[in-house]
Design a protein around this motif. Structure first.
Motif, PDB file in Angstrom:
ATOM      1  N   VAL A  10       0.855  -1.176   0.000  1.00  0.00           N
ATOM      2  CA  VAL A  10       0.000   0.000   0.000  1.00  0.00           C
ATOM      3  C   VAL A  10       0.892   1.228   0.000  1.00  0.00           C
ATOM      4  O   VAL A  10       1.775   1.360   0.833  1.00  0.00           O
ATOM      5  N   LEU A  11       0.670   2.075  -0.968  1.00  0.00           N
ATOM      6  CA  LEU A  11       1.446   3.305  -1.070  1.00  0.00           C
ATOM      7  C   LEU A  11       0.648   4.420  -0.424  1.00  0.00           C
ATOM      8  O   LEU A  11      -0.371   4.851  -0.943  1.00  0.00           O
ATOM      9  N   ALA A  12       1.090   4.836   0.732  1.00  0.00           N
ATOM     10  CA  ALA A  12       0.441   5.958   1.419  1.00  0.00           C
ATOM     11  C   ALA A  12       1.121   7.232   0.935  1.00  0.00           C
ATOM     12  O   ALA A  12       2.260   7.493   1.281  1.00  0.00           O
ATOM     13  N   PHE A  13       0.432   7.978   0.126  1.00  0.00           N
ATOM     14  CA  PHE A  13       1.030   9.156  -0.487  1.00  0.00           C
ATOM     15  C   PHE A  13       0.199  10.383  -0.204  1.00  0.00           C
ATOM     16  O   PHE A  13      -0.984  10.418  -0.488  1.00  0.00           O
ATOM     17  N   GLU A  14       0.825  11.363   0.346  1.00  0.00           N
ATOM     18  CA  GLU A  14       0.201  12.662   0.548  1.00  0.00           C
ATOM     19  C   GLU A  14       1.170  13.714   0.015  1.00  0.00           C
ATOM     20  O   GLU A  14       2.263  13.866   0.547  1.00  0.00           O
ATOM     21  N   PRO A  15       0.816  14.414  -1.046  1.00  0.00           N
ATOM     22  CA  PRO A  15       1.729  15.420  -1.586  1.00  0.00           C
ATOM     23  C   PRO A  15       1.877  16.592  -0.628  1.00  0.00           C
ATOM     24  O   PRO A  15       0.987  16.860   0.182  1.00  0.00           O
ATOM     25  N   GLY A  20       0.640  24.365  -5.305  1.00  0.00           N
ATOM     26  CA  GLY A  20      -0.120  24.759  -6.481  1.00  0.00           C
ATOM     27  C   GLY A  20      -0.288  23.658  -7.504  1.00  0.00           C
ATOM     28  O   GLY A  20      -0.867  22.618  -7.230  1.00  0.00           O
ATOM     29  N   GLU A  21       0.228  23.904  -8.717  1.00  0.00           N
ATOM     30  CA  GLU A  21       0.083  22.962  -9.824  1.00  0.00           C
ATOM     31  C   GLU A  21       0.679  21.596  -9.503  1.00  0.00           C
ATOM     32  O   GLU A  21       0.131  20.572  -9.867  1.00  0.00           O
ATOM     33  N   ALA A  26      -0.174  15.972  -8.429  1.00  0.00           N
ATOM     34  CA  ALA A  26       0.089  14.815  -7.576  1.00  0.00           C
ATOM     35  C   ALA A  26      -1.220  14.189  -7.105  1.00  0.00           C
ATOM     36  O   ALA A  26      -1.347  12.966  -7.048  1.00  0.00           O
ATOM     37  N   LEU A  27      -2.184  15.018  -6.764  1.00  0.00           N
ATOM     38  CA  LEU A  27      -3.482  14.495  -6.331  1.00  0.00           C
ATOM     39  C   LEU A  27      -4.194  13.786  -7.485  1.00  0.00           C
ATOM     40  O   LEU A  27      -4.815  12.733  -7.290  1.00  0.00           O
TER      41      LEU A  27
END
Length: 90
Positions: A10-15, A20-21, A26-27
């Protein structure tokens, strides 16, 4: 395949917030990856991604090429075990 690892990673990713862009992209990428589900995803990136991440580039005035590092040619890599060992030791 008996060597395949069936556990899911599981890749827990929060940018980072406030970019901004970059944050928006990323989202969007995270949403797309979630939508892909169990499908395999291949990411091919180039020098621009690494330099934006803080990895020094190769050909700039301060890059490794200007410091005397010369790229290994394909013939040198495939033609000798020493060449392969030198390449992978970098």
């Amino acid at each position: 395949n008996p060597h395949r690892d069936e556990t899911k990673q599981v890749l827990a990713f929060e940018p980072p917030v406030g970019l901004g862009e970059v944050e928006s992209g990323a989202l969007q990428l995270r949403a797309w990856m979630k939508a892909c589900g169990d499908q395999n995803i291949l990411v091919i990136s180039g020098a621009g991604l690494s330099t934006e991440s803080g990895i020094p580039d190769y050909r700039s005035p301060k890059g490794s090429y200007s410091k005397g590092h010369k790229p290994m040619q394909h013939d040198e890599f495939v033609g000798s075990l020493e060449g392969q060992q030198r390449y992978w030791a970098r």
